[in-house]
Design a protein around this motif. Structure first.
Motif, short mmCIF file in Angstrom:
data_model
loop_
_atom_site.label_atom_id
_atom_site.label_comp_id
_atom_site.label_asym_id
_atom_site.label_seq_id
_atom_site.Cartn_x
_atom_site.Cartn_y
_atom_site.Cartn_z
N UNK A 14 10.37 14.30 -4.84
CA UNK A 14 9.71 14.75 -6.06
C UNK A 14 10.04 16.21 -6.36
N UNK A 15 10.22 17.02 -5.31
CA UNK A 15 10.48 18.44 -5.52
C UNK A 15 11.95 18.75 -5.77
N UNK A 16 12.78 17.70 -5.86
CA UNK A 16 14.19 17.90 -6.13
C UNK A 16 15.06 18.01 -4.90
N UNK A 17 14.46 18.11 -3.72
CA UNK A 17 15.26 18.20 -2.50
C UNK A 17 15.86 16.84 -2.16
N UNK A 18 16.88 16.86 -1.32
CA UNK A 18 17.60 15.64 -0.96
C UNK A 18 17.68 15.52 0.56
N UNK A 19 17.72 14.28 1.01
CA UNK A 19 17.83 13.98 2.42
C UNK A 19 18.90 12.91 2.60
N UNK A 46 0.79 -1.24 0.00
CA UNK A 46 0.00 0.00 0.00
C UNK A 46 0.82 1.28 0.00
N UNK A 47 2.02 1.27 0.57
CA UNK A 47 2.77 2.51 0.75
C UNK A 47 3.57 2.87 -0.51
N UNK A 48 2.84 2.97 -1.61
CA UNK A 48 3.40 3.30 -2.92
C UNK A 48 2.54 4.37 -3.58
N UNK A 49 3.09 5.01 -4.56
CA UNK A 49 2.33 5.99 -5.34
C UNK A 49 1.07 5.37 -5.92
N UNK A 50 1.17 4.13 -6.37
CA UNK A 50 0.07 3.46 -7.05
C UNK A 50 -0.62 2.45 -6.14
N UNK A 71 3.96 11.91 -1.18
CA UNK A 71 2.83 11.07 -0.81
C UNK A 71 2.04 10.73 -2.07
N UNK A 72 1.27 9.67 -1.99
CA UNK A 72 0.54 9.18 -3.15
C UNK A 72 -0.60 10.11 -3.51
N UNK A 115 -2.96 9.63 -0.63
CA UNK A 115 -2.36 10.63 0.26
C UNK A 115 -1.45 10.00 1.30
N UNK A 116 -1.10 8.72 1.15
CA UNK A 116 -0.17 8.06 2.05
C UNK A 116 1.26 8.45 1.72
N UNK A 117 2.12 8.62 2.74
CA UNK A 117 3.55 8.77 2.46
C UNK A 117 4.08 7.53 1.75
N UNK A 118 4.96 7.73 0.80
CA UNK A 118 5.45 6.62 -0.03
C UNK A 118 6.67 6.00 0.66
#
Length: 770
Positions: free
Chosen positions: A712-717, A386-390, A750-751, A755-758
């Protein structure tokens, strides 16, 4: 938003105990459970000094008459009168709650919040049970005692002073009982907000939305008796030996009766091999293991949907020569969208299915053959699915597969999501939903004589965003450890610290008490093992398991402190203070929880005659219309989904990383730095990798690595200095432990479907440590 997390603390939250020895990795080859579990439980009972209370609790846990429900997972209780319906992790969870250690005013006087912030999360929880309400004093940087009356007034005054009720959010973890849950959502809606985020927003939201769209119900349709009669069990994205250990009994029984058991997981977990069920005393004495799998498939992370589509394609191809491969009568009578789905499967080339799933055509056909030859099939899944984009599309693909052979609405067949926490499904049933239906609100309004808000509220991700942006200024956490459970740890910490008030209702000290708002309250509550004395006598509460069974739970132990209140009493106390003009009889409800249940019986569909039915042996099952082939969808039929396959193949040089729990862990509670079933000792800061991926990157076995995630926004962690473990995992995939790795999952990742975190599909690079 920051483009990296190096300037935000913490880079990597230290969760477990400080290792006493060097890290070790030795692949595990023994059966799941069995003597390993018995040894682990014994050692844990000794360490917690619970050799008397622990066994007493074991004999009362998950019993149908006068026992308490395990506060761990949501697997249903045995239907055959088993007297030891328990597991290793359930015993640990209960013993952890029953500890003799106490955290009172003397502890908080001795330790500032700044000091406690530097402790590990293991050390915080290991201090013991909270004993009295505490308020944060910014002048001294210590928590100080506060009376219950003053604590409730502090909450009430803050809520009354808001210029908009939507500036408050009311979070729920999955262990809150049904009665407290109902009162909690009632308070929020009487305050005029639907800001009711919960842990399901991070876990099974995709399941609920998918099942609702396909079948008109947000829950699975099977029960434990169906598991006992299925010819084939498909277990997708589930680490059962750790996350739902009592499932091992069902798997062993399935193998003994000749059922096929197919496990689908990038990692071959211990539950997908063999087991010795501890309450099978003969097997224990003879060291006799039983298979728990007849076929293991290891798709790439996110490749489940392509596998399921391939199985459906194989069934459809077979139907050209064998019409019995499909249940055409069922499809014609009960479904819509079949022809579109058939065309989609036919148009999808096998090469694409192999590429996206990471499996060969032969393996996909093996799974399809098992499904095609079984008369009764159950497909079960958990967060690996479930914890996926799709995630929504993938769960709907499960339903597509089941519909092809009419595997819904009959004995031994259907969809079966494996919920995590003990009452997470009951929370949603009893009203914790930021997107309530009009039908639910209409009935609540009529029963409780309130005018509930109709606009949707905030889920977990949007609550964090709103706190960060100053739009939500009050956060109330009913159980759990929100600071560690949520994604993007630095962003979550900053969001909580931006609040005017944070309130945590808890049994033990945790990270969410030291990452707090400008004002903060700790409100200690009874545990599920403890007696709940009210004016009407000792009270019971109810919970709902993964398969929609609702049953009673009664505590057995003297409370850890005379100053503890029950969760329903705490909710009622906050509500009285926040809603001084309320006509809801909060005090009257708390005198006798039967009164709460009588109101729930009027307000909630499926809870009719609640007080009588919940006291039946094993309780009662909430009706599932789809099980009776009544589909509450727009078409009135079960609806095939025709979603396109997502591209889940990692880009060159990157890996798809999934977060997961270790075996010696329950959600954010860490019992040790060991992970027995994966062969790990004294280590949590690790990443499991395919050995070929390691060699390609110049990474040695047990070598130190740096991990970078790309949002997704290009930021890195970043996480640095982790240990790379060579493991049996597909190329292009990696895995590691939450909550440490939550820092890698950006708040904005998040998907769009759920709306779940991926958290099971984080894009990362891994390189040798600098």
């Amino acid at each position: 938003m920051s483009t990296d997390n190096e300037a935000q603390e913490p880079l990597e939250p230290r969760v477990g105990p400080v290792p006493e020895a060097d890290p070790q990795f030795r692949p595990y080859h023994h059966p799941a459970a069995g003597w390993g579990a018995a040894k682990s439980v014994t050692r844990f009972l000794v360490e917690e000094r619970a050799l008397v209370d622990g066994p007493r609790a074991i004999m009362r846990m998950n019993h149908e008459n006068g026992g308490f429900d395990c506060p761990g997972c949501a697997w249903p209780d045995d239907t055959k009168g088993l007297h030891l319906d328990i597991c290793e992790n359930g015993i640990k969870h209960v013993t952890w709650e029953m500890t003799r250690k106490r955290v009172g005013r003397e502890f908080f006087a001795a330790h500032s919040v700044t000091e406690l912030s530097g402790w590990t999360d293991y050390d915080l929880e290991n201090q013991g049970r909270l004993t009295e309400p505490m308020a944060y004093d910014p002048g001294s940087d210590h928590y100080v005692p506060i009376s219950w009356k003053d604590a409730f007034e502090a909450v009430g005054a803050t809520l009354r002073g808001l210029d908009n009720p939507n500036r408050a959010a009311f979070y729920t973890s999955g262990r809150l009982g049904n009665e407290a849950t109902f009162l909690y959502q009632l308070m929020a809606r009487e305050l005029d907000t639907n800001n009711l985020p919960d842990c399901s927003n991070m876990c099974h939201e995709a399941s609920g939305r998918a099942l609702q769209a396909s079948l008109g119900t947000g829950k699975g349709t099977v029960d434990l008796k169906d598991w006992e009669s299925a010819d084939a069990l498909f277990i997708l994205g589930v680490n059962a030996a750790s996350n739902a250990p009592r499932m091992l009994t069902a798997l062993a029984e399935a193998d003994r009766r000749g059922a096929q058991i197919v496990h689908v997981n990038p990692l071959v977990e211990a539950a997908a091999t063999r087991t010795i069920v501890p309450h099978d005393f003969t097997d224990m004495a003879l060291f006799k293991a039983t298979r728990t799998s007849t076929l293991n498939l290891q798709p790439r992370i996110g490749g489940d949907m392509a596998l399921l589509r391939g199985m459906a394609k194989a069934i459809l191809e077979k139907s050209a020569s064998d019409p019995k491969a499909l249940d055409i009568a069922f499809i014609d009578r009960h479904t819509t969208g079949f022809e579109e789905y058939r065309a989609l499967c036919e148009a999808t080339p096998w090469e694409e299915l192999e590429h996206q799933s990471g499996l060969g055509r032969a393996d996909i056909l093996k799974a399809a053959q098992v499904y095609g030859e079984a008369d009764r099939s159950i497909v079960s899944w958990c967060l690996g699915h479930t914890q996926h984009e799709h995630g929504v599309d993938t769960v709907r693909e499960i339903v597509n597969l089941l519909l092809l052979r009419g595997s819904i609405g009959r004995e031994g067949a259907g969809p079966s999501p494996v919920r995590g926490h003990s009452n997470v499904q009951g929370n949603r049933t009893c009203g914790i939903d930021h997107r309530p239906t009009d039908a639910f609100l209409d009935r609540l309004a009529e029963t409780c004589k309130i005018d509930p808000p109709r606009a949707h509220g905030l889920d977990t991700v949007r609550t964090i965003q709103a706190m960060r942006d100053g739009e939500v200024t009050v956060f109330v956490g009913m159980g759990g450890n929100f600071a560690l459970a949520a994604p993007d740890t630095p962003a979550t910490y900053a969001a909580l610290r931006s609040c005017d008030l944070t309130v945590q209702v808890s049994t033990k000290l945790n990270r969410s008490h030291v990452v707090h708002g400008r004002a903060a309250l700790i409100l200690p509550c009874l545990g599920r093992t403890e007696k709940d004395h009210q004016r009407g006598g000792v009270q019971s509460t109810s919970v709902e398991d993964s398969m929609s069974m609702v049953h009673m739970s009664v505590g057995m132990k003297r409370p850890a402190s005379p100053h503890l209140l029950s969760e329903p009493a705490i909710v009622a106390g906050m509500a009285r203070a926040a809603l001084p003009g309320s006509e809801t009889p909060w005090d009257w409800y708390i005198e006798d929880y039967d009164r709460i249940r009588d109101t729930m019986a009027e307000a909630l569909d499926g809870f009719e005659d609640f007080n009588r039915r919940v006291r039946l042996p094993l309780g009662f099952r909430i009706k599932q219309p789809a099980r009776e082939l009544v589909f509450l969808t727009p078409s009135g039929r079960a609806e095939f989904s025709a979603a396109a396959l997502p591209d889940v193949v990692p880009e060159p040089g990157t890996l798809a990383l999934g977060t997961m729990r270790s075996h010696d862990q329950w959600n954010t509670t860490i019992y040790s730095d060991n992970d027995r079933y994966r062969g790990i000792k004294n280590l949590r800061t690790l990443v499991f990798m395919n050995r070929a991926d390691m060699r390609e990157r110049g990474i040695a076995d047990m070598g130190h690595v740096d991990i970078t995630s790309m949002a997704k926004d290009g930021s890195r962690r970043f996480l640095t200095g982790y240990t790379a473990i060579p493991y049996d995992i597909p190329r292009g995939c990696a895995a590691g432990y939450m909550p440490e790795m939550n820092v890698l999952c950006a708040l904005g990742d998040y998907s769009a479907q759920s709306d779940q975190p991926i958290m099971k599909h984080v894009k990362v690079t891994v390189v040798p440590a600098a």
